[in-house]
Motif scaffolding. Structure first.
Motif, PDB file in Angstrom:
ATOM      1  N   THR A   1      -5.339   7.526  -1.294  1.00 49.72           N
ATOM      2  CA  THR A   1      -3.911   7.348  -0.507  1.00 49.72           C
ATOM      3  C   THR A   1      -4.441   7.191   0.748  1.00 49.72           C
TER       4      THR A   1
ATOM      5  N   LEU B   1      -9.432  -0.830  -4.202  1.00 52.96           N
ATOM      6  CA  LEU B   1      -9.758  -0.645  -3.019  1.00 52.96           C
ATOM      7  C   LEU B   1     -11.064  -1.771  -2.422  1.00 52.96           C
TER       8      LEU B   1
ATOM      9  N   GLN C   1      -8.844  -5.384  -3.243  1.00 48.87           N
ATOM     10  CA  GLN C   1      -7.981  -5.165  -1.803  1.00 48.87           C
ATOM     11  C   GLN C   1      -8.721  -5.823  -0.744  1.00 48.87           C
TER      12      GLN C   1
ATOM     13  N   LEU D   1      -6.095   3.308   0.768  1.00 51.16           N
ATOM     14  CA  LEU D   1      -5.027   3.031   1.347  1.00 51.16           C
ATOM     15  C   LEU D   1      -5.026   2.577   3.254  1.00 51.16           C
TER      16      LEU D   1
ATOM     17  N   THR E   1      -4.908  -0.827   5.196  1.00 49.08           N
ATOM     18  CA  THR E   1      -3.847  -1.276   5.551  1.00 49.08           C
ATOM     19  C   THR E   1      -4.433  -0.985   7.636  1.00 49.08           C
TER      20      THR E   1
ATOM     21  N   TYR F   1       1.105  -1.266   0.099  1.00 47.73           N
ATOM     22  CA  TYR F   1       0.296  -0.081   0.264  1.00 47.73           C
ATOM     23  C   TYR F   1       0.892   1.863  -0.190  1.00 47.73           C
TER      24      TYR F   1
END
Length: 336
Positions: free
Chosen positions: A198, A314, A317, A201, A205, A165
Protein backbone atom coordinates in the motif's frame (compact mmCIF):
# COMPACT_ATOMS: atom_id res chain seq x y z
CA UNK A 1 -19.63 -3.36 -18.41
CA UNK A 2 -19.33 -6.42 -20.59
CA UNK A 3 -21.63 -7.08 -23.54
CA UNK A 4 -24.65 -9.35 -22.93
CA UNK A 5 -23.38 -12.02 -25.28
CA UNK A 6 -20.08 -12.15 -23.38
CA UNK A 7 -21.91 -12.64 -20.09
CA UNK A 8 -24.15 -15.31 -21.62
CA UNK A 9 -21.13 -17.22 -22.89
CA UNK A 10 -19.40 -17.06 -19.52
CA UNK A 11 -22.50 -18.20 -17.66
CA UNK A 12 -22.95 -21.10 -20.06
CA UNK A 13 -19.32 -22.05 -19.57
CA UNK A 14 -19.68 -21.89 -15.80
CA UNK A 15 -22.74 -24.16 -15.95
CA UNK A 16 -20.78 -26.69 -17.98
CA UNK A 17 -17.90 -26.55 -15.53
CA UNK A 18 -20.32 -26.98 -12.66
CA UNK A 19 -21.43 -30.26 -14.19
CA UNK A 20 -17.84 -31.31 -14.75
CA UNK A 21 -16.80 -30.57 -11.19
CA UNK A 22 -19.49 -32.90 -9.89
CA UNK A 23 -17.44 -35.70 -11.38
CA UNK A 24 -14.33 -34.68 -9.47
CA UNK A 25 -16.09 -33.55 -6.26
CA UNK A 26 -15.68 -36.89 -4.55
CA UNK A 27 -11.97 -36.90 -5.36
CA UNK A 28 -11.62 -33.39 -3.98
CA UNK A 29 -13.34 -34.42 -0.74
CA UNK A 30 -11.05 -37.40 -0.41
CA UNK A 31 -7.85 -35.38 -0.83
CA UNK A 32 -8.85 -32.28 1.12
CA UNK A 33 -10.66 -33.94 3.97
CA UNK A 34 -13.78 -31.92 3.15
CA UNK A 35 -12.05 -28.87 4.62
CA UNK A 36 -13.79 -25.57 3.94
CA UNK A 37 -10.36 -24.13 3.08
CA UNK A 38 -10.11 -26.53 0.17
CA UNK A 39 -6.32 -26.79 0.32
CA UNK A 40 -5.68 -29.47 2.87
CA UNK A 41 -3.00 -29.07 5.52
CA UNK A 42 -0.14 -27.82 3.36
CA UNK A 43 0.83 -24.46 1.94
CA UNK A 44 -2.01 -21.99 1.42
CA UNK A 45 -3.35 -21.81 -2.12
CA UNK A 46 -4.61 -18.62 -3.79
CA UNK A 47 -6.25 -18.67 -7.22
CA UNK A 48 -6.87 -15.41 -9.05
CA UNK A 49 -8.75 -14.68 -12.24
CA UNK A 50 -5.94 -12.63 -13.86
CA UNK A 51 -2.23 -12.14 -13.40
CA UNK A 52 -2.94 -8.63 -12.09
CA UNK A 53 -4.51 -10.07 -8.97
CA UNK A 54 -1.88 -12.83 -8.84
CA UNK A 55 0.83 -10.16 -8.63
CA UNK A 56 -0.99 -8.47 -5.75
CA UNK A 57 -1.52 -11.81 -4.01
CA UNK A 58 2.19 -12.66 -4.26
CA UNK A 59 3.12 -9.24 -2.91
CA UNK A 60 1.00 -9.87 0.19
CA UNK A 61 1.47 -13.61 0.69
CA UNK A 62 5.18 -13.79 -0.07
CA UNK A 63 6.43 -17.38 0.01
CA UNK A 64 3.74 -18.56 2.43
CA UNK A 65 1.18 -19.30 -0.30
CA UNK A 66 1.05 -20.79 -3.75
CA UNK A 67 -0.53 -18.34 -6.18
CA UNK A 68 -2.09 -19.38 -9.50
CA UNK A 69 -3.61 -17.08 -12.13
CA UNK A 70 -6.32 -18.55 -14.33
CA UNK A 71 -5.58 -15.97 -17.02
CA UNK A 72 -1.86 -15.30 -17.26
CA UNK A 73 -1.32 -14.91 -21.01
CA UNK A 74 -0.39 -11.24 -21.61
CA UNK A 75 -1.68 -11.44 -25.18
CA UNK A 76 -5.11 -12.75 -24.17
CA UNK A 77 -8.29 -10.71 -24.02
CA UNK A 78 -9.93 -11.21 -20.61
CA UNK A 79 -13.34 -10.39 -22.12
CA UNK A 80 -13.34 -13.42 -24.41
CA UNK A 81 -11.44 -15.81 -22.14
CA UNK A 82 -12.73 -19.38 -21.87
CA UNK A 83 -11.97 -21.24 -18.66
CA UNK A 84 -11.28 -24.98 -18.57
CA UNK A 85 -12.15 -27.90 -16.28
CA UNK A 86 -8.59 -27.65 -14.95
CA UNK A 87 -9.39 -24.12 -13.77
CA UNK A 88 -12.38 -25.50 -11.85
CA UNK A 89 -10.16 -28.08 -10.18
CA UNK A 90 -7.66 -25.36 -9.19
CA UNK A 91 -10.43 -23.27 -7.65
CA UNK A 92 -11.71 -26.33 -5.80
CA UNK A 93 -8.30 -26.72 -4.14
CA UNK A 94 -7.87 -23.05 -3.24
CA UNK A 95 -8.11 -21.46 0.19
CA UNK A 96 -8.80 -18.08 -1.38
CA UNK A 97 -10.07 -17.02 -4.80
CA UNK A 98 -9.55 -13.40 -5.88
CA UNK A 99 -11.83 -12.09 -8.61
CA UNK A 100 -12.45 -8.65 -10.00
CA UNK A 101 -16.23 -8.86 -9.73
CA UNK A 102 -18.66 -6.32 -11.11
CA UNK A 103 -19.52 -8.58 -14.06
CA UNK A 104 -15.92 -8.65 -15.26
CA UNK A 105 -15.19 -12.30 -14.47
CA UNK A 106 -18.49 -13.96 -13.64
CA UNK A 107 -17.07 -17.31 -14.71
CA UNK A 108 -15.00 -17.36 -11.51
CA UNK A 109 -18.00 -16.58 -9.32
CA UNK A 110 -19.88 -19.53 -10.79
CA UNK A 111 -16.91 -21.85 -10.37
CA UNK A 112 -16.52 -20.85 -6.71
CA UNK A 113 -20.20 -21.61 -6.17
CA UNK A 114 -19.77 -24.98 -7.89
CA UNK A 115 -16.70 -25.99 -5.84
CA UNK A 116 -17.59 -28.52 -3.08
CA UNK A 117 -14.83 -27.03 -0.88
CA UNK A 118 -16.42 -23.54 -0.94
CA UNK A 119 -13.19 -21.48 -1.04
CA UNK A 120 -13.27 -17.94 0.31
CA UNK A 121 -13.95 -15.36 -2.39
CA UNK A 122 -12.45 -11.87 -2.35
CA UNK A 123 -14.43 -9.73 -4.79
CA UNK A 124 -12.35 -6.63 -5.61
CA UNK A 125 -15.34 -4.52 -6.70
CA UNK A 126 -17.29 -5.39 -3.57
CA UNK A 127 -14.30 -4.71 -1.31
CA UNK A 128 -13.58 -1.41 -3.06
CA UNK A 129 -16.97 0.07 -2.21
CA UNK A 130 -16.85 1.96 -5.52
CA UNK A 131 -20.07 0.48 -6.90
CA UNK A 132 -22.48 2.18 -4.53
CA UNK A 133 -25.44 1.83 -6.87
CA UNK A 134 -25.42 5.32 -8.37
CA UNK A 135 -22.94 4.46 -11.13
CA UNK A 136 -21.90 8.11 -11.68
CA UNK A 137 -19.73 9.22 -14.57
CA UNK A 138 -16.93 11.31 -13.14
CA UNK A 139 -15.20 12.81 -16.14
CA UNK A 140 -16.69 16.23 -15.43
CA UNK A 141 -14.93 16.22 -12.05
CA UNK A 142 -11.71 14.64 -13.25
CA UNK A 143 -9.85 17.84 -13.98
CA UNK A 144 -10.59 19.17 -10.51
CA UNK A 145 -9.45 15.93 -8.87
CA UNK A 146 -12.38 16.13 -6.46
CA UNK A 147 -13.21 13.00 -4.49
CA UNK A 148 -12.67 9.35 -5.32
CA UNK A 149 -13.07 8.94 -9.10
CA UNK A 150 -15.79 6.74 -10.46
CA UNK A 151 -14.08 6.02 -13.77
CA UNK A 152 -14.67 7.03 -17.37
CA UNK A 153 -17.63 4.84 -18.12
CA UNK A 154 -20.28 7.24 -19.43
CA UNK A 155 -22.98 6.72 -16.82
CA UNK A 156 -22.27 3.03 -16.17
CA UNK A 157 -20.12 1.71 -13.35
CA UNK A 158 -16.53 1.10 -14.46
CA UNK A 159 -15.66 -2.38 -13.24
CA UNK A 160 -11.94 -2.05 -14.02
CA UNK A 161 -11.11 -1.35 -10.38
CA UNK A 162 -7.57 -2.70 -10.72
CA UNK A 163 -6.67 0.81 -11.94
CA UNK A 164 -7.97 2.31 -8.68
CA UNK A 165 -5.15 2.46 -6.14
CA UNK A 166 -7.44 2.95 -3.12
CA UNK A 167 -9.39 -0.12 -4.25
CA UNK A 168 -6.23 -2.22 -4.52
CA UNK A 169 -5.10 -1.05 -1.08
CA UNK A 170 -8.39 -2.29 0.38
CA UNK A 171 -7.99 -5.61 -1.45
CA UNK A 172 -4.43 -6.09 -0.17
CA UNK A 173 -5.52 -5.47 3.41
CA UNK A 174 -8.52 -7.79 3.06
CA UNK A 175 -6.23 -10.51 1.71
CA UNK A 176 -3.78 -10.01 4.58
CA UNK A 177 -6.65 -10.39 7.06
CA UNK A 178 -7.89 -13.58 5.40
CA UNK A 179 -4.43 -15.15 5.17
CA UNK A 180 -3.71 -14.21 8.77
CA UNK A 181 -6.85 -16.06 9.85
CA UNK A 182 -5.85 -19.14 7.85
CA UNK A 183 -2.16 -19.01 8.82
CA UNK A 184 -1.75 -17.17 12.15
CA UNK A 185 1.98 -17.88 12.20
CA UNK A 186 2.36 -15.74 9.09
CA UNK A 187 0.09 -12.90 10.21
CA UNK A 188 2.91 -10.45 10.95
CA UNK A 189 4.50 -11.12 7.56
CA UNK A 190 1.19 -10.78 5.69
CA UNK A 191 0.38 -7.45 7.32
CA UNK A 192 3.91 -6.14 6.82
CA UNK A 193 3.77 -7.12 3.15
CA UNK A 194 0.38 -5.48 2.72
CA UNK A 195 1.67 -2.28 4.33
CA UNK A 196 4.66 -2.26 1.98
CA UNK A 197 2.39 -2.78 -1.01
CA UNK A 198 0.00 0.00 0.00
CA UNK A 199 2.98 2.31 0.51
CA UNK A 200 3.88 1.55 -3.10
CA UNK A 201 0.34 2.44 -4.12
CA UNK A 202 0.70 5.77 -2.35
CA UNK A 203 3.80 6.45 -4.44
CA UNK A 204 1.85 5.62 -7.59
CA UNK A 205 -0.85 8.09 -6.58
CA UNK A 206 1.79 10.76 -6.02
CA UNK A 207 3.37 9.96 -9.40
CA UNK A 208 0.01 10.21 -11.18
CA UNK A 209 -0.91 13.40 -9.37
CA UNK A 210 2.40 14.98 -10.34
CA UNK A 211 1.69 14.19 -14.00
CA UNK A 212 -1.67 15.91 -13.67
CA UNK A 213 -0.08 18.99 -12.13
CA UNK A 214 2.44 19.16 -14.96
CA UNK A 215 -0.24 18.74 -17.64
CA UNK A 216 -3.46 20.21 -16.21
CA UNK A 217 -6.79 20.22 -18.00
CA UNK A 218 -5.88 17.64 -20.65
CA UNK A 219 -8.46 15.64 -22.60
CA UNK A 220 -8.30 12.28 -24.32
CA UNK A 221 -10.18 9.98 -26.62
CA UNK A 222 -10.47 6.59 -24.87
CA UNK A 223 -11.31 3.45 -26.83
CA UNK A 224 -12.38 1.58 -23.68
CA UNK A 225 -12.63 2.76 -20.04
CA UNK A 226 -10.01 0.27 -18.85
CA UNK A 227 -7.75 2.87 -17.21
CA UNK A 228 -10.55 5.24 -16.27
CA UNK A 229 -9.67 5.41 -12.57
CA UNK A 230 -6.04 6.21 -13.36
CA UNK A 231 -7.04 8.89 -15.86
CA UNK A 232 -9.21 10.45 -13.18
CA UNK A 233 -6.34 10.38 -10.70
CA UNK A 234 -4.13 12.21 -13.20
CA UNK A 235 -6.95 14.57 -14.16
CA UNK A 236 -7.32 13.60 -17.82
CA UNK A 237 -10.91 14.20 -18.94
CA UNK A 238 -12.54 11.67 -21.25
CA UNK A 239 -13.75 13.52 -24.35
CA UNK A 240 -15.01 10.40 -26.14
CA UNK A 241 -18.60 10.78 -27.40
CA UNK A 242 -20.85 8.73 -25.13
CA UNK A 243 -22.56 6.81 -27.91
CA UNK A 244 -19.18 5.86 -29.44
CA UNK A 245 -17.88 4.56 -26.12
CA UNK A 246 -21.05 2.57 -25.46
CA UNK A 247 -20.94 0.95 -28.91
CA UNK A 248 -17.31 -0.12 -28.53
CA UNK A 249 -17.93 -1.44 -25.01
CA UNK A 250 -20.87 -3.50 -26.30
CA UNK A 251 -18.80 -4.77 -29.26
CA UNK A 252 -21.08 -3.00 -31.71
CA UNK A 253 -20.02 -0.80 -34.60
CA UNK A 254 -20.31 2.90 -33.74
CA UNK A 255 -22.35 4.95 -36.15
CA UNK A 256 -20.68 6.79 -39.00
CA UNK A 257 -21.57 10.02 -37.21
CA UNK A 258 -19.83 8.90 -34.01
CA UNK A 259 -16.71 7.76 -35.84
CA UNK A 260 -16.60 11.11 -37.64
CA UNK A 261 -16.94 12.94 -34.32
CA UNK A 262 -14.00 11.03 -32.85
CA UNK A 263 -11.97 11.65 -35.99
CA UNK A 264 -12.67 15.37 -35.73
CA UNK A 265 -11.48 15.43 -32.12
CA UNK A 266 -8.21 13.90 -33.23
CA UNK A 267 -7.70 15.73 -36.52
CA UNK A 268 -8.56 19.13 -35.04
CA UNK A 269 -6.27 18.52 -32.05
CA UNK A 270 -9.09 18.97 -29.56
CA UNK A 271 -7.57 16.24 -27.39
CA UNK A 272 -4.05 15.59 -26.18
CA UNK A 273 -3.87 11.83 -26.64
CA UNK A 274 -5.60 8.60 -27.55
CA UNK A 275 -5.76 6.01 -24.76
CA UNK A 276 -5.93 2.63 -26.44
CA UNK A 277 -6.58 -0.83 -24.98
CA UNK A 278 -3.87 -2.83 -26.69
CA UNK A 279 -5.42 -6.19 -25.76
CA UNK A 280 -8.61 -5.67 -27.71
CA UNK A 281 -8.86 -4.33 -31.20
CA UNK A 282 -11.26 -4.20 -34.12
CA UNK A 283 -11.68 -2.40 -37.41
CA UNK A 284 -13.10 0.74 -35.80
CA UNK A 285 -10.56 1.06 -32.98
CA UNK A 286 -7.75 0.31 -35.40
CA UNK A 287 -9.07 3.05 -37.66
CA UNK A 288 -9.16 5.46 -34.72
CA UNK A 289 -5.57 4.61 -33.88
CA UNK A 290 -4.46 5.24 -37.47
CA UNK A 291 -6.33 8.55 -37.49
CA UNK A 292 -4.59 9.62 -34.28
CA UNK A 293 -1.18 8.71 -35.61
CA UNK A 294 -1.84 10.52 -38.90
CA UNK A 295 -2.96 13.60 -36.97
CA UNK A 296 0.11 13.58 -34.77
CA UNK A 297 -1.87 12.70 -31.64
CA UNK A 298 0.17 10.44 -29.32
CA UNK A 299 -1.24 7.00 -28.60
CA UNK A 300 -0.90 5.69 -25.04
CA UNK A 301 -1.54 1.94 -24.81
CA UNK A 302 -3.01 0.44 -21.65
CA UNK A 303 -3.71 -3.19 -20.80
CA UNK A 304 -5.93 -5.34 -18.61
CA UNK A 305 -3.21 -7.80 -17.63
CA UNK A 306 0.49 -7.55 -16.87
CA UNK A 307 2.59 -7.41 -20.06
CA UNK A 308 5.38 -9.88 -20.90
CA UNK A 309 8.37 -9.69 -18.60
CA UNK A 310 6.50 -7.84 -15.82
CA UNK A 311 5.41 -9.69 -12.69
CA UNK A 312 4.92 -6.73 -10.35
CA UNK A 313 1.70 -4.73 -10.16
CA UNK A 314 3.59 -1.65 -8.97
CA UNK A 315 6.08 -1.86 -11.85
CA UNK A 316 3.24 -2.29 -14.36
CA UNK A 317 1.46 0.77 -13.07
CA UNK A 318 4.64 2.86 -12.87
CA UNK A 319 5.27 2.14 -16.54
CA UNK A 320 1.66 2.86 -17.48
CA UNK A 321 1.79 6.25 -15.76
CA UNK A 322 5.11 6.92 -17.44
CA UNK A 323 3.62 6.09 -20.82
CA UNK A 324 0.74 8.48 -20.28
CA UNK A 325 3.16 11.21 -19.17
CA UNK A 326 5.29 10.70 -22.28
CA UNK A 327 2.20 10.89 -24.49
CA UNK A 328 1.10 14.12 -22.83
CA UNK A 329 4.56 15.59 -23.30
CA UNK A 330 4.41 14.78 -27.02
CA UNK A 331 0.91 16.17 -27.55
CA UNK A 332 0.48 18.88 -30.20
CA UNK A 333 0.27 22.42 -28.86
CA UNK A 334 -3.41 22.82 -29.78
CA UNK A 335 -4.33 19.68 -27.84
CA UNK A 336 -2.79 21.10 -24.70
Amino acid sequence: MHPPHRRTALLALATTLGLLVAGCGSAESATSGASSSGAGGGQLSIVTTTNVYAAIARAVAGDRARVTAILDDPSADPHSFEATPADQVAIGKANVVIANGGGYDDFAMKMVEAAPSHPALLDAVEISGLDAGGHPHASADAASGAGEPAGHDHGVFNEHVFYSYPAMAKLANALADKLSADDPAGAAAFRKNAASFTAGLDKLTAQATDVGKKYPGRRAVVTEPVAGYLLDTIGIADATPESFAEAVEEENDPSVKDVAAVSDLLKQHQVSLLVYNDQTSGPVTDQVQRTAESAGIPVAPVSETLPPGVDSYLTWQQRTIGGLASALAAAPEAGR
